[in-house]
Structure formats: structure tokens, C-alpha cells
Write an enzyme that holds these catalytic residues in place. Structure first.
Site, PDB file in Angstrom:
ATOM      1  N   HIS A 149      -2.409   5.117   0.766  1.00 20.35           N
ATOM      2  CA  HIS A 149      -1.678   3.846   0.799  1.00 20.35           C
ATOM      3  C   HIS A 149      -1.900   2.971  -0.433  1.00 20.35           C
ATOM      4  CE1 HIS A 149       0.368   0.415   2.449  1.00 20.35           C
ATOM      5  NE2 HIS A 149      -0.714  -0.336   2.356  1.00 20.35           N
ATOM      6  N   ASP A 185       2.716  -2.682  -0.728  1.00 19.77           N
ATOM      7  CA  ASP A 185       2.420  -3.057   0.655  1.00 19.77           C
ATOM      8  C   ASP A 185       3.265  -4.282   1.001  1.00 19.77           C
ATOM      9  OD1 ASP A 185       0.340  -2.633   3.040  1.00 19.77           O
ATOM     10  OD2 ASP A 185       0.285  -4.779   2.558  1.00 19.77           O
TER      11      ASP A 185
END
Length: 318
Positions: A297, A102
């Protein structure tokens, strides 16, 4: 957790930094994303240690037990890369492999781009390396996705952190479950009369990789520092664009690995797959791209075994 120890180090930047670490051997620095902390790497710390590496996961600038300054302009990409280099120094090493997920991924890519002399390798989860945009990125995102796009909304002082602080357990539950591969892929655009958390309704049950005990750890880790520091990373997007002009299109030649889930909102965004397919043109050091089917994610938390295997294979090949 068994096999993981904690301490504070004092890098040359002056930012007293909390680290979780495990093992001995070549240094691997693990950089978390938003809204996370060292705990995001709980499965990798021990696996890398067992494989013969010294794995270190800091709470990055503004996050969790590290905390950080109050000034927004103290969270630029140059500060974040400086923190990584200063941490390597503080740990007594000349070089390291840096792995980021991320927001940690752009920091890892930037470290490889700005200080390749200090890295043996770089690995990124979820976020690919992209060319520096033709103009300030916030306005480009506003044009592409509208005013309610989450990164545009995060520019507002005070409002996002007020939403996230209202009920931190609910914040982590929605954020982590909502972008998981177990849920529907959503566009991160605020609904009308809603906020970031309304993008992801509270789940009836948590995905199999996430427990209520995990949620409780994230809540506890954020007890002191809150969300303002982490959100300040987003508030420097345009400033970062200005500061990195000297590295416009500078190639990343450091040996590199990219890992992503095919249900990650980052890679389902229009144009993302094309950028990933062309990443080797700006990252000539890219050795492999690993796709995880059905993964969302939170790559290293959702698919720890596959991520560990890919990372260890990459590390041993350096």
C-alpha cells in the site's frame, strides 16, 4: 533532510499550513494519506527537485504540524479541495500538477474533477477514481463487508483515536508494516474483540524500506495534532456523497497517471481490479496505469525509484 525546507503558508482558507518543499520550476503538489504526513514524500521531494520541479508536500487539514478545526463537518471533500486550490494560490501559481496517495488520491481526483482549470495534470497512487456510488457509502460498505469493516468502525467518535494514541510508535509500526508488500495481504476488518491494530500483529522486524528512525519521525510529527483530524476525513464519507451530487459521473479529462502495487489491499479488494481496468471510461484523460509487482500500500515509500521514474516521465510529457 538535505535539500528539503519547511515553512508555514497562509492560504485564503485561513488554515495555516505546514509544507515541506524542494526545488524550483513547475509546481507539483504531493498529497499524503492516512496515517501519514509530508514525510511520506521524502523520496519524491528531492527527486522531483533534481528533475527541475518545485515539489511541495503539505501536511493536509487535521494532520501533523498543520492541525485543523475540531468540528467534524470541517473535513469534507469540498474543504480538502479548497485547501489544495488555496495552497496553489498561496504559492503564487496559476496551475499545478497534483499527486495523491491513499486519501490524498481521492482529493487529487476531486480537484481534477471540480477545478480542472487549475491543474496541468493529476496522478494517483493506490486509490483509483471510482464512480460516485448509488447511495451513501458507509451503509454500502456495511452491507458488503460487515459492521467491523474499518471505515465503518472509524465512524465511532473517540474509539479509533484512543486506540491509535495508546502507543503511537506501535501504531505506526503495525500500520505501515502490516500493509506493506512484504507481509500477507489482509482484509481490513476488525477481528472479534479486537481493533484496527489487531489486523496487523507487531512485526518481528520492519520491512527493508522502513526504519525505526522513520517510525520516530511519524511519532514526532503527530505529537501536537494526534489522530482526530485525520479520522474526521472518514466521518465525512456520507456527507461527501451528498455534497458531490452535482458532479455525479462528471468525467476527469485532465491528463492523468495511476500507480499501484499489486499487493496493495486497496487493489486486492473484490471488484477493485475491474474498477481499475474500466477507469478510462470515467477518466478519459488517463494516460497510463503503472503496476508495481510485489508492492503493497505504501507505494512511494516502498518503491521510490520506480515511482519517481513514473512521475517524472509523466510530468515531462505534459
Amino acid at each position: 533532510m538535505t535539500g528539503i525546507t519547511h515553512r508555514f503558508v497562509e492560504p485564503a482558507t485561513g488554515l495555516r499550513t505546514h509544507v515541506a518543499e524542494a526545488g524550483e520550476g513547475p509546481l507539483v503538489v504531493l498529497l499524503h494519506g492516512f496515517p501519514e504526513c509530508w514525510y511520506s514524500w521524502r523520496h519524491q521531494l528531492t527527486a522531483l527537485a533534481d528533475a527541475g520541479f518545485h515539489a511541495v508536500a503539505p501536511d493536509q487539514r487535521g494532520y501533523a504540524r498543520t492541525g485543523g478545526p475540531s468540528e467534524v463537518d470541517k473535513y469534507t471533500i469540498l474543504h480538502l479541495v479548497g485547501d489544495v486550490i488555496a495552497l496553489i494560490d498561496a504559492l503564487g501559481e496559476e496551475q499545478a500538477v497534483v499527486v495523491g496517495h491513499d486519501w490524498g488520491a481521492p482529493v487529487a481526483w476531486a480537484t481534477a474533477q471540480l477545478r480542472p482549470d487549475r491543474l496541468r495534470g493529476v496522478a494517483a497512487l493506490s486509490v483509483p477514481h471510482r464512480r460516485r456510488t448509488a447511495g451513501p457509502p458507509v451503509e454500502l460498505m456495511r452491507r458488503a463487508y460487515g459492521d467491523r469493516y474499518y471505515m465503518v468502525q472509524f465512524q465511532r467518535p473517540g474509539a479509533p483515536e484512543a486506540e491509535f494514541d495508546r502507543d503511537r510508535a506501535d501504531t505506526f509500526r503495525r500500520a505501515l508494516a502490516g500493509s506493506s508488500g512484504d507481509g500477507p495481504v489482509r482484509t481490513p476488518v476488525y477481528p472479534e474483540d479486537g481493533g484496527f491494530l489487531d489486523i496487523s500483529p507487531a512485526p518481528d522486524k520492519l520491512p527493508g524500506w522502513l526504519t525505526e528512525d522513520d517510525i520516530a519521525v511519524f511519532v514526532e510529527e503527530y505529537a501536537e495534532s494526534g489522530f482526530t483530524g485525520p479520522l474526521n476525513w472518514y466521518r465525512n464519507l456520507d456527507r461527501n456523497w451528498e455534497l458531490t451530487a452535482a458532479w455525479h459521473d462528471a468525467p476527469i479529462r485532465t491528463p492523468a497517471l495511476y500507480i499501484a502495487g499489486d499487493r496493495d489491499p486497496v487493489v486486492t479488494t473484490p471488484g477493485a481490479r475491474k474498477a481499475i481496468d474500466l477507469m478510462h471510461t470515467i477518466v478519459p484523460g488517463l494516460r497510463d496505469t503503472v503496476w508495481l509487482p510485489g508492492c503493497g500500500h505504501w507505494t512511494q515509500q516502498e518503491r521510490p525509484a520506480e515511482v519517481n521514474d513514473a512521475l517524472i516521465g509523466f510530468l515531462r510529457g505534459l
